[in-house]
Design an enzyme around this catalytic site. Structure first.
Site, PDB file in Angstrom:
ATOM      1  N   SER A 114      79.216  -6.165   3.191  1.00  0.00           N
ATOM      2  CA  SER A 114      80.146  -5.481   2.285  1.00  0.00           C
ATOM      3  C   SER A 114      79.656  -4.086   1.946  1.00  0.00           C
ATOM      4  CB  SER A 114      80.253  -6.229   0.951  1.00  0.00           C
ATOM      5  OG  SER A 114      80.528  -7.565   1.142  1.00  0.00           O
ATOM      6  N   HIS A 146      84.165  -5.830   8.973  1.00  0.00           N
ATOM      7  CA  HIS A 146      84.257  -6.285   7.587  1.00  0.00           C
ATOM      8  C   HIS A 146      85.589  -6.998   7.347  1.00  0.00           C
ATOM      9  CE1 HIS A 146      84.105  -4.993   3.061  1.00  0.00           C
ATOM     10  NE2 HIS A 146      83.754  -6.248   3.236  1.00  0.00           N
TER      11      HIS A 146
END
Ligand code: NAD
Length: 285
Positions: free
Chosen positions: A120, A142
Protein backbone atom coordinates in the site's frame (compact mmCIF):
# COMPACT_ATOMS: atom_id res chain seq x y z
CA UNK A 1 -5.43 -13.22 -21.61
CA UNK A 2 -1.69 -12.58 -21.80
CA UNK A 3 0.87 -15.37 -21.89
CA UNK A 4 0.44 -15.83 -18.15
CA UNK A 5 -1.29 -19.10 -17.20
CA UNK A 6 -0.36 -19.43 -13.55
CA UNK A 7 0.41 -17.22 -10.59
CA UNK A 8 2.00 -17.53 -7.15
CA UNK A 9 0.30 -15.36 -4.52
CA UNK A 10 2.48 -14.92 -1.44
CA UNK A 11 0.37 -14.11 1.62
CA UNK A 12 -3.12 -15.45 2.28
CA UNK A 13 -4.59 -12.63 4.36
CA UNK A 14 -7.40 -10.27 3.39
CA UNK A 15 -5.68 -9.22 0.16
CA UNK A 16 -3.77 -12.36 -0.84
CA UNK A 17 -6.87 -14.55 -0.52
CA UNK A 18 -8.85 -12.09 -2.66
CA UNK A 19 -6.14 -11.89 -5.33
CA UNK A 20 -5.91 -15.70 -5.44
CA UNK A 21 -9.68 -16.06 -5.87
CA UNK A 22 -9.87 -13.39 -8.57
CA UNK A 23 -6.96 -15.01 -10.45
CA UNK A 24 -8.56 -18.47 -10.23
CA UNK A 25 -11.90 -17.12 -11.44
CA UNK A 26 -10.15 -15.61 -14.47
CA UNK A 27 -8.78 -19.06 -15.38
CA UNK A 28 -5.27 -18.97 -13.87
CA UNK A 29 -3.74 -21.84 -11.96
CA UNK A 30 -2.96 -20.39 -8.50
CA UNK A 31 -0.48 -21.27 -5.78
CA UNK A 32 -1.59 -19.57 -2.56
CA UNK A 33 1.34 -19.40 -0.16
CA UNK A 34 1.48 -18.38 3.49
CA UNK A 35 3.74 -19.19 6.45
CA UNK A 36 0.58 -19.75 8.50
CA UNK A 37 -1.47 -22.92 7.86
CA UNK A 38 -4.31 -21.29 9.80
CA UNK A 39 -4.38 -18.38 7.31
CA UNK A 40 -4.37 -20.85 4.39
CA UNK A 41 -7.33 -22.72 5.92
CA UNK A 42 -9.14 -19.43 6.41
CA UNK A 43 -8.42 -18.44 2.79
CA UNK A 44 -9.71 -21.79 1.58
CA UNK A 45 -12.95 -21.37 3.55
CA UNK A 46 -13.33 -17.82 2.18
CA UNK A 47 -12.86 -19.07 -1.41
CA UNK A 48 -15.45 -21.83 -0.99
CA UNK A 49 -17.97 -19.51 0.68
CA UNK A 50 -17.55 -16.70 -1.87
CA UNK A 51 -17.88 -19.07 -4.82
CA UNK A 52 -20.97 -20.71 -3.30
CA UNK A 53 -22.56 -17.29 -2.85
CA UNK A 54 -21.83 -16.49 -6.52
CA UNK A 55 -23.51 -19.76 -7.56
CA UNK A 56 -26.52 -19.07 -5.29
CA UNK A 57 -26.89 -15.63 -6.87
CA UNK A 58 -26.59 -17.23 -10.33
CA UNK A 59 -23.52 -15.15 -11.22
CA UNK A 60 -21.51 -18.27 -12.10
CA UNK A 61 -22.36 -21.91 -12.71
CA UNK A 62 -21.69 -24.73 -10.24
CA UNK A 63 -19.26 -26.16 -12.77
CA UNK A 64 -17.24 -22.90 -13.03
CA UNK A 65 -17.20 -22.57 -9.26
CA UNK A 66 -15.77 -26.07 -8.80
CA UNK A 67 -13.22 -25.47 -11.58
CA UNK A 68 -12.04 -22.20 -9.97
CA UNK A 69 -11.68 -23.83 -6.56
CA UNK A 70 -9.75 -26.77 -8.01
CA UNK A 71 -7.26 -24.35 -9.63
CA UNK A 72 -6.09 -23.07 -6.20
CA UNK A 73 -3.35 -24.99 -4.42
CA UNK A 74 -2.27 -24.08 -0.87
CA UNK A 75 1.37 -24.16 0.19
CA UNK A 76 3.46 -23.11 3.18
CA UNK A 77 6.65 -23.11 1.10
CA UNK A 78 7.40 -20.98 -1.95
CA UNK A 79 9.53 -23.69 -3.58
CA UNK A 80 6.42 -25.71 -4.54
CA UNK A 81 5.27 -22.83 -6.77
CA UNK A 82 8.47 -22.50 -8.81
CA UNK A 83 6.64 -23.25 -12.10
CA UNK A 84 4.47 -20.13 -11.79
CA UNK A 85 4.47 -17.63 -14.69
CA UNK A 86 3.90 -14.66 -12.36
CA UNK A 87 4.41 -13.82 -8.68
CA UNK A 88 2.55 -11.32 -6.55
CA UNK A 89 3.46 -10.68 -2.94
CA UNK A 90 0.66 -9.69 -0.54
CA UNK A 91 2.26 -10.36 2.84
CA UNK A 92 2.23 -8.15 5.92
CA UNK A 93 3.11 -4.47 5.29
CA UNK A 94 6.69 -4.54 6.57
CA UNK A 95 9.56 -3.36 4.36
CA UNK A 96 12.19 -5.76 5.73
CA UNK A 97 9.82 -8.75 5.46
CA UNK A 98 8.91 -7.83 1.88
CA UNK A 99 12.58 -7.53 0.93
CA UNK A 100 13.27 -11.00 2.35
CA UNK A 101 10.30 -12.44 0.43
CA UNK A 102 11.48 -10.72 -2.78
CA UNK A 103 14.92 -12.27 -2.36
CA UNK A 104 13.23 -15.70 -2.03
CA UNK A 105 11.02 -15.00 -5.06
CA UNK A 106 14.05 -13.86 -7.07
CA UNK A 107 15.82 -17.13 -6.25
CA UNK A 108 12.72 -19.28 -6.91
CA UNK A 109 11.31 -17.96 -10.19
CA UNK A 110 12.95 -17.73 -13.61
CA UNK A 111 14.14 -14.30 -14.88
CA UNK A 112 11.11 -13.90 -17.17
CA UNK A 113 8.69 -14.00 -14.20
CA UNK A 114 7.42 -10.59 -13.07
CA UNK A 115 7.75 -10.04 -9.32
CA UNK A 116 4.84 -7.82 -8.22
CA UNK A 117 3.99 -6.42 -4.80
CA UNK A 118 0.59 -5.42 -3.46
CA UNK A 119 2.15 -2.98 -0.99
CA UNK A 120 0.00 0.00 0.00
CA UNK A 121 2.87 2.35 0.67
CA UNK A 122 6.37 0.85 0.59
CA UNK A 123 8.62 2.11 -2.22
CA UNK A 124 8.84 -0.28 -5.19
CA UNK A 125 12.35 1.06 -5.94
CA UNK A 126 13.40 0.30 -2.37
CA UNK A 127 12.05 -3.28 -2.51
CA UNK A 128 13.80 -3.84 -5.88
CA UNK A 129 17.07 -2.50 -4.49
CA UNK A 130 17.30 -5.52 -2.18
CA UNK A 131 17.80 -7.86 -5.18
CA UNK A 132 21.23 -8.66 -6.67
CA UNK A 133 19.80 -8.00 -10.18
CA UNK A 134 16.48 -7.99 -12.05
CA UNK A 135 15.06 -4.72 -10.63
CA UNK A 136 13.46 -4.24 -14.07
CA UNK A 137 10.94 -7.04 -13.34
CA UNK A 138 9.75 -5.59 -10.00
CA UNK A 139 6.48 -3.63 -10.03
CA UNK A 140 3.63 -2.53 -7.77
CA UNK A 141 0.31 -4.25 -8.48
CA UNK A 142 -1.95 -2.60 -5.92
CA UNK A 143 -5.34 -4.31 -5.69
CA UNK A 144 -8.18 -2.93 -3.57
CA UNK A 145 -10.25 -4.56 -0.87
CA UNK A 146 -12.40 -6.65 -1.41
CA UNK A 147 -10.40 -7.75 -4.45
CA UNK A 148 -13.13 -9.73 -6.27
CA UNK A 149 -15.38 -6.64 -6.18
CA UNK A 150 -13.06 -3.65 -6.61
CA UNK A 151 -12.18 -2.85 -10.23
CA UNK A 152 -9.00 -0.83 -9.76
CA UNK A 153 -5.42 -2.05 -9.89
CA UNK A 154 -2.99 0.82 -9.28
CA UNK A 155 0.14 -0.15 -11.24
CA UNK A 156 3.27 1.46 -9.77
CA UNK A 157 6.52 1.56 -11.70
CA UNK A 158 9.75 1.80 -9.71
CA UNK A 159 12.77 3.71 -10.95
CA UNK A 160 14.12 0.63 -12.75
CA UNK A 161 10.89 -1.13 -13.75
CA UNK A 162 11.02 -1.89 -17.47
CA UNK A 163 8.32 -0.84 -19.93
CA UNK A 164 7.86 -4.49 -20.82
CA UNK A 165 7.09 -5.33 -17.16
CA UNK A 166 4.58 -2.46 -17.02
CA UNK A 167 2.86 -3.56 -20.26
CA UNK A 168 2.65 -7.15 -19.11
CA UNK A 169 1.23 -6.08 -15.74
CA UNK A 170 -1.46 -4.00 -17.42
CA UNK A 171 -2.32 -6.98 -19.66
CA UNK A 172 -2.55 -9.35 -16.68
CA UNK A 173 -4.71 -6.96 -14.64
CA UNK A 174 -7.07 -6.59 -17.61
CA UNK A 175 -7.13 -10.36 -18.06
CA UNK A 176 -8.24 -10.60 -14.42
CA UNK A 177 -11.16 -8.30 -15.22
CA UNK A 178 -9.60 -5.23 -13.58
CA UNK A 179 -8.95 -1.66 -14.70
CA UNK A 180 -5.25 -0.85 -14.31
CA UNK A 181 -4.12 2.77 -13.89
CA UNK A 182 -0.45 3.77 -13.77
CA UNK A 183 1.17 5.81 -11.00
CA UNK A 184 4.74 6.70 -10.12
CA UNK A 185 6.68 5.45 -7.11
CA UNK A 186 6.07 8.23 -4.56
CA UNK A 187 4.96 7.73 -0.97
CA UNK A 188 1.37 6.44 -0.84
CA UNK A 189 1.21 6.43 -4.67
CA UNK A 190 -2.06 8.15 -5.69
CA UNK A 191 -4.70 6.21 -3.77
CA UNK A 192 -3.27 6.47 -0.27
CA UNK A 193 -1.70 9.91 -0.79
CA UNK A 194 -5.23 11.22 -1.24
CA UNK A 195 -7.30 8.82 0.88
CA UNK A 196 -5.23 8.53 4.06
CA UNK A 197 -5.01 12.27 4.89
CA UNK A 198 -8.81 12.38 4.57
CA UNK A 199 -9.18 9.46 6.98
CA UNK A 200 -6.67 11.11 9.33
CA UNK A 201 -8.65 14.36 9.19
CA UNK A 202 -11.83 12.46 10.08
CA UNK A 203 -10.06 11.26 13.26
CA UNK A 204 -9.15 14.90 14.03
CA UNK A 205 -12.76 15.95 13.47
CA UNK A 206 -13.86 13.27 15.95
CA UNK A 207 -11.11 14.15 18.48
CA UNK A 208 -11.86 17.88 18.26
CA UNK A 209 -15.54 17.22 18.97
CA UNK A 210 -16.80 18.39 15.58
CA UNK A 211 -19.12 15.35 15.54
CA UNK A 212 -19.36 11.71 16.68
CA UNK A 213 -18.16 8.96 14.27
CA UNK A 214 -21.70 8.08 13.10
CA UNK A 215 -22.33 11.71 12.13
CA UNK A 216 -18.92 12.15 10.46
CA UNK A 217 -19.48 9.00 8.41
CA UNK A 218 -23.12 9.85 7.69
CA UNK A 219 -22.21 13.32 6.43
CA UNK A 220 -19.39 12.05 4.21
CA UNK A 221 -21.53 9.19 2.86
CA UNK A 222 -24.52 11.29 1.95
CA UNK A 223 -22.63 14.48 1.14
CA UNK A 224 -19.92 12.95 -1.06
CA UNK A 225 -21.75 9.82 -2.27
CA UNK A 226 -19.14 7.59 -0.62
CA UNK A 227 -20.22 3.95 -0.14
CA UNK A 228 -18.93 4.18 3.45
CA UNK A 229 -17.67 7.01 5.63
CA UNK A 230 -13.93 7.53 6.32
CA UNK A 231 -13.98 6.17 9.88
CA UNK A 232 -15.92 3.05 8.89
CA UNK A 233 -13.48 2.61 6.00
CA UNK A 234 -10.53 2.95 8.40
CA UNK A 235 -11.93 0.08 10.50
CA UNK A 236 -12.35 -1.97 7.32
CA UNK A 237 -8.79 -1.30 6.13
CA UNK A 238 -7.30 -1.80 9.60
CA UNK A 239 -6.31 1.08 11.90
CA UNK A 240 -2.74 -0.26 12.14
CA UNK A 241 -2.50 -0.21 8.33
CA UNK A 242 -3.82 3.40 8.23
CA UNK A 243 -1.36 4.44 10.94
CA UNK A 244 1.51 2.75 9.13
CA UNK A 245 0.67 4.49 5.84
CA UNK A 246 0.43 7.90 7.53
CA UNK A 247 3.89 7.33 9.04
CA UNK A 248 5.26 6.46 5.59
CA UNK A 249 3.75 9.68 4.16
CA UNK A 250 5.10 11.69 7.11
CA UNK A 251 8.61 10.22 6.96
CA UNK A 252 8.90 10.38 3.16
CA UNK A 253 7.30 13.77 2.55
CA UNK A 254 8.47 15.42 5.78
CA UNK A 255 5.32 17.48 6.31
CA UNK A 256 3.62 17.69 9.72
CA UNK A 257 0.20 17.52 8.03
CA UNK A 258 0.77 13.77 7.49
CA UNK A 259 1.44 12.98 11.16
CA UNK A 260 -1.11 10.41 12.42
CA UNK A 261 -3.88 11.91 14.57
CA UNK A 262 -3.41 11.12 18.31
CA UNK A 263 -6.89 9.51 18.40
CA UNK A 264 -5.83 7.07 15.66
CA UNK A 265 -2.53 6.33 17.46
CA UNK A 266 -4.39 5.76 20.74
CA UNK A 267 -6.74 3.17 19.23
CA UNK A 268 -3.84 1.33 17.57
CA UNK A 269 -1.87 1.31 20.85
CA UNK A 270 -4.94 -0.11 22.59
CA UNK A 271 -5.09 -2.97 20.04
CA UNK A 272 -8.37 -1.68 18.61
CA UNK A 273 -7.48 -2.33 14.98
CA UNK A 274 -10.95 -2.37 13.39
CA UNK A 275 -12.88 -5.25 11.82
CA UNK A 276 -10.02 -7.73 12.20
CA UNK A 277 -9.95 -7.44 16.02
CA UNK A 278 -13.68 -6.86 16.42
CA UNK A 279 -13.13 -3.38 17.88
CA UNK A 280 -11.95 -0.15 16.32
CA UNK A 281 -13.78 3.14 15.93
CA UNK A 282 -16.87 0.93 16.06
CA UNK A 283 -17.70 -2.42 17.65
CA UNK A 284 -17.96 -5.27 15.11
CA UNK A 285 -19.49 -8.73 15.32
P1 NAD B 1 -3.09 -9.48 6.42
O1 NAD B 1 -2.49 -9.19 7.74
O2 NAD B 1 -4.54 -9.79 6.33
O3 NAD B 1 -2.30 -10.72 5.73
C1 NAD B 1 -0.90 -10.76 5.64
C2 NAD B 1 -0.52 -12.24 5.48
O4 NAD B 1 0.88 -12.33 5.20
C3 NAD B 1 -0.78 -13.09 6.74
O5 NAD B 1 -1.63 -14.17 6.38
C4 NAD B 1 0.61 -13.57 7.13
O6 NAD B 1 0.63 -14.86 7.70
C5 NAD B 1 1.32 -13.55 5.77
N1 NAD B 1 2.78 -13.59 5.84
C6 NAD B 1 3.62 -12.98 6.72
N2 NAD B 1 4.89 -13.30 6.44
C7 NAD B 1 4.87 -14.12 5.36
C8 NAD B 1 5.88 -14.79 4.60
N3 NAD B 1 7.18 -14.68 4.90
N4 NAD B 1 5.49 -15.56 3.56
C9 NAD B 1 4.18 -15.69 3.26
N5 NAD B 1 3.18 -15.09 3.94
C10 NAD B 1 3.53 -14.31 4.97
O7 NAD B 1 -2.71 -8.22 5.49
P2 NAD B 1 -3.51 -7.68 4.20
O8 NAD B 1 -4.50 -6.67 4.63
O9 NAD B 1 -3.91 -8.85 3.35
O10 NAD B 1 -2.33 -6.86 3.47
C11 NAD B 1 -1.37 -7.51 2.69
C12 NAD B 1 -0.67 -6.46 1.83
O11 NAD B 1 -1.63 -5.79 1.00
C13 NAD B 1 0.03 -5.36 2.63
O12 NAD B 1 1.19 -4.99 1.95
C14 NAD B 1 -1.00 -4.24 2.63
O13 NAD B 1 -0.42 -2.97 2.80
C15 NAD B 1 -1.58 -4.39 1.24
N6 NAD B 1 -2.93 -3.86 1.05
C16 NAD B 1 -3.88 -3.97 2.02
C17 NAD B 1 -5.17 -3.48 1.78
C18 NAD B 1 -6.26 -3.61 2.82
O14 NAD B 1 -7.31 -2.96 2.68
N7 NAD B 1 -6.09 -4.43 3.85
C19 NAD B 1 -5.48 -2.88 0.55
C20 NAD B 1 -4.49 -2.80 -0.44
C21 NAD B 1 -3.21 -3.30 -0.18
Amino acid sequence: MSEVNSIAVVGAGAMGSGIALTAAMSGLKVWQIDVSQEQLDRANAYHAKTLKRSVDKERISQEDSEAALSRIEHLTDLAGASDADWAVEAATEDAELKKRIFQQMHATFGPQVVLATNTSSISITDIASSLPDGADRVIGMHFFNPVPVMKLVEVITGLQTSEDTAHRTIALAEGMGKTPILANDRAGFVSNRVLMPMINEAFYAWMDGVAEPEAIDGIMKLGCAFPMGPLRLADFIGLDVCHHIMMVLYNELGDQKYFPCPRLRQLVNAGRLGDKTGHGVYEHD
